[in-house]
Design an enzyme around this catalytic site. Structure first.
Site, PDB file in Angstrom:
ATOM      1  N   CYS A 198       0.844  -1.187   0.000  1.00  0.00           N
ATOM      2  CA  CYS A 198       0.000   0.000   0.000  1.00  0.00           C
ATOM      3  C   CYS A 198       0.882   1.240   0.000  1.00  0.00           C
ATOM      4  O   CYS A 198       2.098   1.145   0.113  1.00  0.00           O
ATOM      5  CB  CYS A 198      -0.879   0.008   1.232  1.00  0.00           C
ATOM      6  SG  CYS A 198      -1.741  -1.549   1.463  1.00  0.00           S
ATOM      7  N   ARG A 230       0.979   1.785  -6.071  1.00  0.00           N
ATOM      8  CA  ARG A 230       1.270   0.816  -5.013  1.00  0.00           C
ATOM      9  C   ARG A 230       0.024   0.049  -4.564  1.00  0.00           C
ATOM     10  O   ARG A 230       0.110  -0.906  -3.800  1.00  0.00           O
ATOM     11  CB  ARG A 230       1.862   1.528  -3.793  1.00  0.00           C
ATOM     12  CG  ARG A 230       3.194   2.156  -4.036  1.00  0.00           C
ATOM     13  CD  ARG A 230       3.714   2.801  -2.780  1.00  0.00           C
ATOM     14  NE  ARG A 230       4.043   1.819  -1.779  1.00  0.00           N
ATOM     15  CZ  ARG A 230       5.248   1.281  -1.618  1.00  0.00           C
ATOM     16  NH1 ARG A 230       6.235   1.650  -2.392  1.00  0.00           N
ATOM     17  NH2 ARG A 230       5.472   0.382  -0.680  1.00  0.00           N
ATOM     18  N   TRP A 281      -4.059  -1.805  -1.254  1.00  0.00           N
ATOM     19  CA  TRP A 281      -4.146  -3.016  -2.070  1.00  0.00           C
ATOM     20  C   TRP A 281      -4.447  -4.122  -1.081  1.00  0.00           C
ATOM     21  O   TRP A 281      -3.611  -4.475  -0.256  1.00  0.00           O
ATOM     22  CB  TRP A 281      -2.817  -3.263  -2.780  1.00  0.00           C
ATOM     23  CG  TRP A 281      -2.857  -4.355  -3.793  1.00  0.00           C
ATOM     24  CD1 TRP A 281      -3.284  -4.260  -5.085  1.00  0.00           C
ATOM     25  CD2 TRP A 281      -2.427  -5.703  -3.625  1.00  0.00           C
ATOM     26  NE1 TRP A 281      -3.143  -5.470  -5.713  1.00  0.00           N
ATOM     27  CE2 TRP A 281      -2.624  -6.372  -4.846  1.00  0.00           C
ATOM     28  CE3 TRP A 281      -1.895  -6.424  -2.558  1.00  0.00           C
ATOM     29  CZ2 TRP A 281      -2.313  -7.715  -5.039  1.00  0.00           C
ATOM     30  CZ3 TRP A 281      -1.590  -7.761  -2.742  1.00  0.00           C
ATOM     31  CH2 TRP A 281      -1.790  -8.385  -3.970  1.00  0.00           C
ATOM     32  N   ASN A 306       1.303  -0.060   5.942  1.00  0.00           N
ATOM     33  CA  ASN A 306       1.731  -0.825   4.772  1.00  0.00           C
ATOM     34  C   ASN A 306       2.437  -2.071   5.296  1.00  0.00           C
ATOM     35  O   ASN A 306       3.318  -1.957   6.143  1.00  0.00           O
ATOM     36  CB  ASN A 306       2.689   0.045   3.939  1.00  0.00           C
ATOM     37  CG  ASN A 306       3.325  -0.713   2.799  1.00  0.00           C
ATOM     38  OD1 ASN A 306       2.780  -1.709   2.327  1.00  0.00           O
ATOM     39  ND2 ASN A 306       4.474  -0.251   2.356  1.00  0.00           N
ATOM     40  N   GLY A 307       2.041  -3.250   4.814  1.00  0.00           N
ATOM     41  CA  GLY A 307       2.676  -4.484   5.276  1.00  0.00           C
ATOM     42  C   GLY A 307       1.648  -5.386   5.934  1.00  0.00           C
ATOM     43  O   GLY A 307       0.444  -5.250   5.701  1.00  0.00           O
ATOM     44  N   GLU A 332       9.209 -13.019 -21.433  1.00  0.00           N
ATOM     45  CA  GLU A 332       8.926 -11.645 -21.019  1.00  0.00           C
ATOM     46  C   GLU A 332       7.864 -11.011 -21.927  1.00  0.00           C
ATOM     47  O   GLU A 332       6.963 -10.322 -21.455  1.00  0.00           O
ATOM     48  CB  GLU A 332      10.228 -10.822 -21.017  1.00  0.00           C
ATOM     49  CG  GLU A 332      10.080  -9.341 -20.763  1.00  0.00           C
ATOM     50  CD  GLU A 332       9.427  -8.969 -19.434  1.00  0.00           C
ATOM     51  OE1 GLU A 332       9.244  -9.841 -18.570  1.00  0.00           O
ATOM     52  OE2 GLU A 332       9.047  -7.794 -19.284  1.00  0.00           O
ATOM     53  N   LYS A 357       4.266  -9.634 -20.579  1.00  0.00           N
ATOM     54  CA  LYS A 357       3.848  -8.247 -20.772  1.00  0.00           C
ATOM     55  C   LYS A 357       2.467  -8.193 -21.413  1.00  0.00           C
ATOM     56  O   LYS A 357       1.621  -7.404 -21.022  1.00  0.00           O
ATOM     57  CB  LYS A 357       4.878  -7.526 -21.650  1.00  0.00           C
ATOM     58  CG  LYS A 357       5.124  -6.107 -21.336  1.00  0.00           C
ATOM     59  CD  LYS A 357       6.124  -5.814 -20.258  1.00  0.00           C
ATOM     60  CE  LYS A 357       5.931  -6.541 -18.968  1.00  0.00           C
ATOM     61  NZ  LYS A 357       7.042  -6.410 -18.055  1.00  0.00           N
ATOM     62  N   GLU A 382      -0.290  -9.449 -18.914  1.00  0.00           N
ATOM     63  CA  GLU A 382      -0.411  -8.556 -17.757  1.00  0.00           C
ATOM     64  C   GLU A 382      -1.235  -7.309 -18.064  1.00  0.00           C
ATOM     65  O   GLU A 382      -2.054  -6.896 -17.255  1.00  0.00           O
ATOM     66  CB  GLU A 382       1.014  -8.170 -17.367  1.00  0.00           C
ATOM     67  CG  GLU A 382       1.191  -7.297 -16.197  1.00  0.00           C
ATOM     68  CD  GLU A 382       2.689  -7.023 -15.950  1.00  0.00           C
ATOM     69  OE1 GLU A 382       3.013  -6.698 -14.826  1.00  0.00           O
ATOM     70  OE2 GLU A 382       3.511  -7.110 -16.887  1.00  0.00           O
ATOM     71  N   HIS A 392       7.064 -30.758 -29.125  1.00  0.00           N
ATOM     72  CA  HIS A 392       6.816 -31.546 -27.917  1.00  0.00           C
ATOM     73  C   HIS A 392       5.509 -31.163 -27.236  1.00  0.00           C
ATOM     74  O   HIS A 392       5.286 -31.521 -26.078  1.00  0.00           O
ATOM     75  CB  HIS A 392       7.995 -31.396 -26.950  1.00  0.00           C
ATOM     76  CG  HIS A 392       9.291 -31.838 -27.556  1.00  0.00           C
ATOM     77  ND1 HIS A 392       9.625 -33.152 -27.706  1.00  0.00           N
ATOM     78  CD2 HIS A 392      10.300 -31.117 -28.117  1.00  0.00           C
ATOM     79  CE1 HIS A 392      10.809 -33.239 -28.307  1.00  0.00           C
ATOM     80  NE2 HIS A 392      11.233 -32.012 -28.570  1.00  0.00           N
ATOM     81  N   LYS A 433       2.308  -2.680  -8.044  1.00  0.00           N
ATOM     82  CA  LYS A 433       3.670  -2.459  -8.521  1.00  0.00           C
ATOM     83  C   LYS A 433       4.705  -3.193  -7.677  1.00  0.00           C
ATOM     84  O   LYS A 433       5.568  -3.873  -8.208  1.00  0.00           O
ATOM     85  CB  LYS A 433       3.969  -0.956  -8.539  1.00  0.00           C
ATOM     86  CG  LYS A 433       5.358  -0.605  -9.054  1.00  0.00           C
ATOM     87  CD  LYS A 433       5.527  -0.986 -10.503  1.00  0.00           C
ATOM     88  CE  LYS A 433       6.895  -0.668 -11.047  1.00  0.00           C
ATOM     89  NZ  LYS A 433       7.119  -1.362 -12.338  1.00  0.00           N
TER      90      LYS A 433
HETATM   91  O1  M6R Z   1      10.315  -5.105  -8.027  1.00  0.00           O
HETATM   92  P1  M6R Z   1      10.650  -6.457  -8.561  1.00  0.00           P
HETATM   93  O2  M6R Z   1      11.514  -6.424  -9.755  1.00  0.00           O
HETATM   94  O3  M6R Z   1      11.203  -7.371  -7.502  1.00  0.00           O
HETATM   95  O4  M6R Z   1       9.245  -7.061  -8.987  1.00  0.00           O
HETATM   96  C1  M6R Z   1       9.126  -8.382  -9.441  1.00  0.00           C
HETATM   97  C2  M6R Z   1       7.810  -8.595 -10.133  1.00  0.00           C
HETATM   98  O5  M6R Z   1       6.748  -8.392  -9.259  1.00  0.00           O
HETATM   99  C3  M6R Z   1       7.632  -7.671 -11.347  1.00  0.00           C
HETATM  100  O6  M6R Z   1       8.705  -7.779 -12.229  1.00  0.00           O
HETATM  101  C4  M6R Z   1       6.332  -8.022 -12.094  1.00  0.00           C
HETATM  102  O7  M6R Z   1       6.423  -9.282 -12.681  1.00  0.00           O
HETATM  103  C5  M6R Z   1       6.024  -6.939 -13.136  1.00  0.00           C
HETATM  104  N1  M6R Z   1       4.701  -6.423 -12.921  1.00  0.00           N
HETATM  105  C6  M6R Z   1       6.038  -7.424 -14.532  1.00  0.00           C
HETATM  106  O8  M6R Z   1       5.828  -6.391 -15.441  1.00  0.00           O
END
Ligand code: M6R
Length: 615
Positions: free
Chosen positions: A2, A27, A78, A104-105, A487, A491, A494, A510, A610
């Site tokens: 958060c 966040r 969040w 937060n936490g 990746e 992307k 996501e 396979h 994030k």
């Molecule tokens: O802050 P970090 O690099 O440790 O975060 C890891 C993942 O949560 C982050 O890369 C996530 O997969 C992204 N949203 C992907 O775009």
């Protein structure tokens, strides 16, 4: 997960807090709220579900500016405990509405604490773990004259990792911050003070900051601030942040993601410029001491721990380090690595890779091995938790990444791995002078090639509407570009919510080939490298099953490729080791434009946040 904001000064606090919360919306954004100290000395709390704009509308409707508040706290949430709702939104208050808390936490032992408090007669309004905090503090404030002692006793009851912003009625100081495991930063302005989970929340007002350290408590009043650790007053170093607030804004782009994609030439340059000397043909890591440099020459192993996009860059890192040295490298998901029952030899270096530096699984993974193994982190956020738990940190200098989808953090991690792999290879005398010089030279014009890659933007924008109608995509690549396929697929899924899978192209027969028909397009990563012919064979397999293909290539002979696809994204050519960066940028743009055409909430995709500060 958060975002916390706190303010004490001369300005209308609700305005500063809202402004800060908007910057922290990345966040968490399922609900938000604020508490202010009114001109009568009372605490007034407003909460709303959904985005910060909903809270802003509520505050406007209720005209809280009439209370002329100069001090308050705010939160963007969040959800972890309790669904997103007004009741569960922060701040949470005690029974007498004298204490208000944003958090937060996670408070791990909240359930038993809550039972005890209910037995003592405390009334709870939410399902959150947070709400126990104001109630515990309420009891201790009654018993202790000294606010610090009351706080200390409260904190001794709480298990977990967290940061808190606290507002107290009829008290001097009235604004308090606590850092234990989650980030909290103090901003120091002219006669005003800020608390926030991230500096972007207050960069409009000041760039003077103190990164609070583990177990710090900061008490803020009109005359200044005091920091305590274990009830002892301590001095923490003030730092000046180089990012300005406009760097953290959208800068004219429709979304942060697009802005961050376009920031890559500069981000990549900034990430290596303090390490690579083009004239002397040298690479220097000031971050390392002599003992560590000697360690890198020994018969060692490397385990890389990361999550999500950072895990993908780590797979490229493995390829790079193994190509330039004889060090064996494993890459593990942090969420697996942290629970694996495994004893590592002292000769194993752990590399933690994280944009935010706050990802809970990666943080816990390194904490487990800290002391026994050397830990190197590659991180973007200065002063964050993972660097603080590491022996050495290489910062990526990508600047703030606001969009949930990671873009410039990924490519800067890859360029750091490229620089590090070359450095290690040279240190161990395992790459030749010729390759070394060539690899350094290649970096010289790299930013220009990144800029040229960004020129594919308008073509990709044009082809995206047609692609947006498909519900599944396959991404295939080989060698160093297999992680790029992973990746690219991440992307797309996501931000556009389209199902996508990444595969090593050699695996097609396979299993995945069974999926291919005219409704299942494949994104084929086709650099003109030593595996080019193999990839052409994969293209043929797909085409003969009527599969649509989208080719990303640096091959100049587009004519030849026209036989395989009507969609060819042509990018510049560079050595095999840096080509993944250019291919990735094209894939970032492809995901972006498909998601934009679909009208998705690109910067804040559903169900995601994030920085994942809880497991
Ligand atoms: O802050 P970090 O690099 O440790 O975060 C890891 C993942 O949560 C982050 O890369 C996530 O997969 C992204 N949203 C992907 O775009």
């Amino acid at each position: 997960m958060c975002g916390i904001v706190g303010y004490l000064g001369d300005k209308p606090s609700e305005y500063i807090i809202l402004n800060g919360l908007k910057k922290l919306e990345y966040r968490g954004y399922d609900s938000s709220g604020l508490s202010i100290l009114t001109n009568n000395g009372d605490i007034l709390t407003e909460k709303e579900i959904g985005k910060i704009v909903n809270l802003e509308n509520l505050i406007f409707k209720n005209d809280i500016s009439q209370y002329h508040s100069k001090c308050g706290i705010g939160h963007t949430r969040w959800a972890t405990h309790g669904e997103p709702s007004k009741e569960n939104a922060h701040p949470h208050t005690d029974c007498t509405n004298s204490i208000s808390v944003v958090h937060n936490g996670i408070i791990e032992n909240y359930s038993s604490l809550k039972d005890d408090l209910i037995n003592k007669g405390h009334k709870f309004l939410s399902k959150t773990d947070t709400e126990v905090i104001p109630h515990i503090l309420e009891d201790f404030i009654k018993e202790e004259k000294d606010i610090l002692k009351a706080l200390d006793r409260t904190l001794s009851h709480l298990k977990g990792a967290f940061a808190l912003g606290i507002l107290i009625k009829n008290s001097n100081p009235s604004l308090i911050g606590v850092k234990k495991g989650s980030p909290l930063i103090l901003g120091i302005g002219e006669g005003e003070f800020f608390l926030a989970s991230d500096v972007t929340a207050f960069l409009d007002y000041t760039n003077r900051v103190i990164f609070l350290q583990e177990n710090d408590i900061v008490l803020v009043d009109k005359s200044g601030y005091s920091i305590f650790n274990n009830c002892k007053k301590i001095i923490r170093k003030e730092e000046v942040i180089r990012w300005n607030s406009s760097q953290a804004q959208k800068g004219g782009f429709k979304h942060y993601m697009l802005k961050e994609i376009f920031e890559q030439p500069e981000a990549l340059y900034n990430s290596i410029i303090d390490k690579v000397n083009f004239e002397e043909k040298s690479i220097i890591f000031d971050e390392f001491d002599t003992e560590f440099k000697n360690f890198l020459k020994e018969d060692i192993k490397i385990v890389i721990s990361a999550c999500g996009t950072s895990w993908h860059s780590s797979l490229i890192g493995k390829f790079l380090i193994e190509s330039m040295s004889s060090i064996p490298v494993e890459v593990d998901y942090s969420s697996e690595f942290r629970y694996r029952n495994r004893k590592l030899s002292k000769k194993t270096l752990i590399i933690a890779v994280s944009q935010s530096g706050e990802t809970a699984d990666t943080l816990e993974a390194i904490k487990r091995y800290k002391g026994d193994n050397k830990i190197l982190s590659i991180c973007n956020v200065v002063g964050s938790s993972i660097p603080r738990e590491s022996d050495f940190t290489i910062y990526t200098h990508a600047g703030p990444e606001i969009s949930v989808a990671s873009t410039k953090a990924f490519t800067t991690q890859v360029i750091i791995f490229y620089t590090l792999a070359n450095y290690i290879g040279r240190l161990r005398d395992e790459i030749t002078e010729e390759i070394w010089v060539d690899n350094i030279e290649t970096l010289k014009n790299f930013s220009k090639l990144v800029q040229d890659t960004l020129k594919t933007n308008s073509y990709i924008n044009k082809i995206s509407p047609e692609l947006a109608k498909y519900s599944d995509f396959l991404y295939i690549g080989r060698g160093i570009n297999y992680p790029v396929a992973l990746e690219g697929a991440l992307k797309l899924k996501e931000i556009s919510y389209i199902h996508a899978e990444g595969y090593p192209a050699g695996e097609m027969k396979h299993g995945p080939l069974a999926l291919i028909d005219e409704n299942f397009p494949s994104v084929v990563l086709l650099p003109k490298d030593r595996l080019y012919e193999k990839m052409i064979a994969n293209l043929n397999e797909i085409r003969s099953r009527r599969g649509k293909t989208i080719i990303v290539t640096d091959e100049d002979n587009i004519e030849e490729l026209n036989n395989y696809s009507e969609i060819i994204i042509k990018i510049p050519s560079i050595n095999e080791f840096l080509q993944p960066i250019l291919i990735t940028i094209a894939l970032q743009l492809l995901s972006y434009h498909i998601a934009d055409f679909k009208g998705c909430d690109i910067d804040q995709p559903r169900n995601l946040a994030k920085s994942v500060t809880v497991e």
